[in-house]
Write an enzyme that holds these catalytic residues in place. Structure first.
Site, PDB file in Angstrom:
ATOM      1  N   PHE A 218       0.806  -1.223   0.000  1.00 54.01           N
ATOM      2  CA  PHE A 218       0.000   0.000   0.000  1.00 54.01           C
ATOM      3  C   PHE A 218       0.838   1.271   0.000  1.00 54.01           C
ATOM      4  O   PHE A 218       0.291   2.374  -0.087  1.00 54.01           O
ATOM      5  CB  PHE A 218      -0.963   0.019   1.201  1.00 54.01           C
ATOM      6  CG  PHE A 218      -0.289   0.082   2.541  1.00 54.01           C
ATOM      7  CD1 PHE A 218      -0.004   1.307   3.138  1.00 54.01           C
ATOM      8  CD2 PHE A 218       0.051  -1.076   3.220  1.00 54.01           C
ATOM      9  CE1 PHE A 218       0.604   1.362   4.383  1.00 54.01           C
ATOM     10  CE2 PHE A 218       0.661  -1.025   4.460  1.00 54.01           C
ATOM     11  CZ  PHE A 218       0.939   0.192   5.047  1.00 54.01           C
ATOM     12  N   ALA A 219       2.169   1.149   0.055  1.00 51.00           N
ATOM     13  CA  ALA A 219       3.021   2.345   0.014  1.00 51.00           C
ATOM     14  C   ALA A 219       4.446   1.929  -0.296  1.00 51.00           C
ATOM     15  O   ALA A 219       4.813   0.751  -0.204  1.00 51.00           O
ATOM     16  CB  ALA A 219       2.963   3.104   1.336  1.00 51.00           C
TER      17      ALA A 219
ATOM     18  N   GLY B  49       8.654   3.551   0.207  1.00 50.01           N
ATOM     19  CA  GLY B  49       9.503   4.554   0.845  1.00 50.01           C
ATOM     20  C   GLY B  49      10.846   4.621   0.150  1.00 50.01           C
ATOM     21  O   GLY B  49      11.081   3.946  -0.862  1.00 50.01           O
ATOM     22  N   GLY B  50      11.738   5.455   0.690  1.00 47.15           N
ATOM     23  CA  GLY B  50      13.060   5.571   0.089  1.00 47.15           C
ATOM     24  C   GLY B  50      13.872   4.309   0.260  1.00 47.15           C
ATOM     25  O   GLY B  50      14.834   4.073  -0.463  1.00 47.15           O
TER      26      GLY B  50
ATOM     27  N   GLY C 228      12.322   0.975   0.650  1.00 43.08           N
ATOM     28  CA  GLY C 228      11.708  -0.239   0.121  1.00 43.08           C
ATOM     29  C   GLY C 228      10.207  -0.130   0.036  1.00 43.08           C
ATOM     30  O   GLY C 228       9.656   0.937  -0.232  1.00 43.08           O
ATOM     31  N   ARG C 229       9.543  -1.249   0.304  1.00 41.30           N
ATOM     32  CA  ARG C 229       8.092  -1.332   0.134  1.00 41.30           C
ATOM     33  C   ARG C 229       7.418  -1.604   1.478  1.00 41.30           C
ATOM     34  O   ARG C 229       8.007  -2.207   2.373  1.00 41.30           O
ATOM     35  CB  ARG C 229       7.744  -2.438  -0.865  1.00 41.30           C
ATOM     36  CG  ARG C 229       8.424  -2.263  -2.216  1.00 41.30           C
ATOM     37  CD  ARG C 229       8.078  -3.394  -3.168  1.00 41.30           C
ATOM     38  NE  ARG C 229       8.850  -3.305  -4.389  1.00 41.30           N
ATOM     39  CZ  ARG C 229       8.519  -2.551  -5.447  1.00 41.30           C
ATOM     40  NH1 ARG C 229       7.414  -1.827  -5.407  1.00 41.30           N
ATOM     41  NH2 ARG C 229       9.275  -2.525  -6.519  1.00 41.30           N
ATOM     42  N   ILE C 230       6.152  -1.145   1.560  1.00 41.56           N
ATOM     43  CA  ILE C 230       5.378  -1.319   2.787  1.00 41.56           C
ATOM     44  C   ILE C 230       4.144  -2.152   2.451  1.00 41.56           C
ATOM     45  O   ILE C 230       3.354  -1.780   1.582  1.00 41.56           O
ATOM     46  CB  ILE C 230       4.971   0.028   3.396  1.00 41.56           C
ATOM     47  CG1 ILE C 230       6.205   0.907   3.613  1.00 41.56           C
ATOM     48  CG2 ILE C 230       4.237  -0.171   4.712  1.00 41.56           C
ATOM     49  CD1 ILE C 230       5.892   2.292   4.114  1.00 41.56           C
TER      50      ILE C 230
ATOM     51  N   LYS D  32       7.557  -3.726   6.691  1.00 44.92           N
ATOM     52  CA  LYS D  32       8.466  -2.956   5.841  1.00 44.92           C
ATOM     53  C   LYS D  32       9.541  -3.892   5.309  1.00 44.92           C
ATOM     54  O   LYS D  32      10.139  -4.658   6.065  1.00 44.92           O
ATOM     55  CB  LYS D  32       9.104  -1.816   6.628  1.00 44.92           C
ATOM     56  CG  LYS D  32       8.109  -0.756   7.095  1.00 44.92           C
ATOM     57  CD  LYS D  32       8.829   0.418   7.765  1.00 44.92           C
ATOM     58  CE  LYS D  32       7.849   1.515   8.142  1.00 44.92           C
ATOM     59  NZ  LYS D  32       8.539   2.695   8.724  1.00 44.92           N
TER      60      LYS D  32
ATOM     61  N   ASP E 202      12.717  14.079  11.728  1.00 47.91           N
ATOM     62  CA  ASP E 202      11.852  14.085  10.534  1.00 47.91           C
ATOM     63  C   ASP E 202      10.367  14.112  10.929  1.00 47.91           C
ATOM     64  O   ASP E 202       9.555  13.339  10.406  1.00 47.91           O
ATOM     65  CB  ASP E 202      12.152  12.858   9.669  1.00 47.91           C
ATOM     66  CG  ASP E 202      11.635  13.020   8.237  1.00 47.91           C
ATOM     67  OD1 ASP E 202      11.368  14.169   7.826  1.00 47.91           O
ATOM     68  OD2 ASP E 202      11.480  12.004   7.537  1.00 47.91           O
TER      69      ASP E 202
END
Length: 610
Positions: free
Chosen positions: A38-39, A41-42, A44-46, A61, A167
């Protein structure tokens, strides 16, 4: 010649897609099943995931084992974000909630000969960024301050564990439940830094690290993340949530310009903050200004006074809540005042306004419609004609007249409706000799002898009118049906527009047989005194669409759109107007259709009946 160096690999590679349903065996002897992605990131994948045999969804993750961001996050979770550590801290502080996730599982697995790293944490309802975008880019100030209070508690735990987050932003803040801001959770520790070895020594290689528009001035200079930097970042976020933008938003592609803009902004506090938060209360502006002030006055390696910050935010929430309670009360009072006032309904009818003098406190106006006039009986026609005369429209709203005057009005309107439509017939040249046309002073009647036996008694046929004589009506319709159709293709047909005779002075002709013969020899010039004869080439749309006595053509009456634009039609009440337009247009559409679809007939039969 030395060999060429191989191209450097990318710093972070995106993980390969893991198929849904793939099973991962953890070192704790638990099996986790990979769900949908569903998402990204810098790192990998979630994905979503579930434990085998259970239905509760979690977040997994995944990144290649050679990447670093997820490794940094795994280290932070293993050091300070294990479930037992968080529960122990809550007991120590005597609190029931802290906005931080806990580690469920982590490790390595091989997928299609590639070694990958994974980490599993709880799944939450939604992100604050998604809520902000749904609300048009902003959040209510009370909700923003409530989230800020949760984030301060989370940062306090991290700072006591010697970690800075570095962050903080809406995309990294999740809500445990949809619409509940008091249980916000701070996630994504890919940039988290342990501050035990911090030294205020900028490094250009680390400059501008983090999310450019939110990152701290320490990070812009090249310093490692700091405690004071987290508070500065949170203050920038509160500005963003309140206004939907930041003064340096357009400079995001140039980190150096963003850094300069932030320095000028901080140097101009609190005036620069007041210019940004023009629509917010002084309590809110003072709270955010104090956050900047505390951040700037804290040394780079020192911890921030979290107790003071949390008190500022709590006070601002209370003042915002009290201001919010006053506003609905005022709105409720205004709504009650509006409810007491009587709003008159929209109507085209004349209204009689009567002011009540009994109630002196409330000056209310009672609006009563005038007594409805006695409806007139319908005329013999099926559809109601719409006239443009203002007198006819006003009659519906005037008081009823006496019985005799109503009878006169009905007869007058019936006559007007009878002469309302001016008809057009086309007579072929071949049949002119068989027709006899007599003209009167005010109008014209067409007299056609049927045979020699009936010459002693001739009849006057009014073309286009509703006649009581069935034969005359039949003849008129046959002439119209045949020659109207033939006029479209034959140039020998001549259209004749016959004006209708006045009802006041009708003329009848009783010619003898000899006079009938003489009338046959009459030339078209003699006949043309009252009848205009034109060839097919000279026919114009103005003649074909001859306007009626009321000034409205048949084509207009056949079109509901055009009929609705007639000025007189707007004077009718809304429901009545729609009914009249529907009936009138249907009538004239049916009339036009009957002219085009009825079969033709022979000339001889027409002439014999005439």
């Amino acid at each position: 010649m030395p060999p060429k160096k191989a191209p450097a690999k990318k710093l972070h590679e995106l993980a390969a897609e893991v198929r849904v349903g793939h099973k991962i065996n953890d070192i704790s002897k638990k099996t986790f099943i990979v769900g949908k992605q569903f998402a990204t990131g810098g790192f990998g994948r979630i994905h979503t995931c579930t434990e085998e045999g259970k239905s509760q969804q979690m977040v997994m993750k995944i990144e290649p084992s050679t990447n670093g961001p997820l490794l940094t996050e795994v280290v932070v979770f293993n050091r300070i974000l294990k479930k037992e550590l968080i529960e122990s801290y809550k007991k120590k502080k005597k609190i029931s909630w802290i906005g931080l996730p806990y580690l469920i599982a982590n490790g390595y697995f091989t997928y299609e000969s590639e070694k990958m790293r994974y980490m599993i944490i709880p799944k939450y309802a939604t992100s604050l960024e998604a809520v902000r975008e749904t609300n048009g880019g902003t959040l209510a100030m009370k909700d923003s301050l409530t989230v800020a209070s949760c984030i301060l508690d989370a940062l306090e735990y991290l700072h006591e564990s010697d970690y800075a987050h570095a962050d903080v932003k809406a995309a990294n803040i999740l809500l445990e439940k949809q619409g509940v801001y008091s249980t916000a959770v701070l996630v994504d520790f890919g940039l988290a830094h342990r501050t035990t070895n911090n030294v205020d020594k900028p490094d250009k290689k680390r400059a501008h690290n983090g999310t450019c528009i939110f990152t701290s001035t320490d990070a812009h200079r090249g310093n490692n993340p700091s405690f004071r930097g987290d508070i500065e970042i949170l203050a920038y976020n509160l500005m963003m949530w309140a206004t939907g933008t930041l003064p340096w938003m357009a400079l995001e592609s140039s980190p150096e310009k963003v850094f300069d803009a932030k320095q000028k902004f901080i140097a101009g506090l609190p005036g620069t903050l007041q210019n940004v938060l023009k629509n917010e209360s002084s309590a809110v502006v003072g709270c955010i200004a104090s956050m900047f002030d505390i951040s700037m006055k804290t040394n780079y390696t020192d911890k921030v006074d979290m107790g003071k910050l949390k008190k500022l935010v709590t006070d601002a929430i209370q003042k915002t809540s009290s201001d919010g309670k006053k506003t609905p009360t005022r709105q409720k009072k205004l709504a009650e005042e509006d409810k007491n006032a009587v709003t008159p309904k929209r109507s085209t009818r004349r209204l009689a306004v009567k002011e009540e003098s009994d109630n002196k406190d409330n000056d209310e106006v009672e609006v009563k419609p005038e007594k409805k006039a006695t409806p007139r009986k319908r005329t013999t026609r099926k559809a109601v004609e719409v006239n443009n005369d203002s007198d006819d429209n006003e009659e519906q709203y005037e008081n009823p007249k006496s019985k005799s005057s109503r009878t006169q009005t009905k007869s007058k309107r019936a006559k007007e409706e009878d002469v309302d439509d001016e008809e057009e017939i086309i007579i072929p040249k071949s049949s002119r000799s068989r027709s006899k046309v007599q003209l009167s002073g005010e109008g014209s009647d067409v007299t056609t002898p049927s045979s020699a036996a009936s010459t002693s008694r001739s009849r006057s046929i009014r073309l286009g009118l509703t006649s009581s004589t069935a034969s005359s009506n039949k003849v008129a319709k046959k002439i119209e049906q045949k020659y109207k159709r033939l006029s479209m293709n034959k140039s020998s047909l001549v259209p004749v527009t016959i004006s209708v005779a006045s009802d006041k002075s009708p003329t009848t002709s009783t010619p003898s047989s000899s006079s009938g013969l003489r009338s046959k020899r009459k030339s078209s010039e003699d006949v043309g005194e009252g009848i205009t004869l034109k060839t097919q080439v000279l026919i114009t749309p103005a003649i074909k669409k001859a306007k009626t006595k009321s000034g409205i053509s048949s084509a207009t009456k056949a079109s509901p759109t055009e009929l609705r634009r007639v000025p007189g039609v707007r004077n009718f009440p809304k429901g009545r107007r729609s009914m009249i337009i529907k009936e009138t247009s249907a009538k004239y559409k049916e009339r036009l259709a009957s002219r085009q679809t009825k079969p033709t007939f022979d000339d001889s039969s027409c002439s014999s009946e005439v």
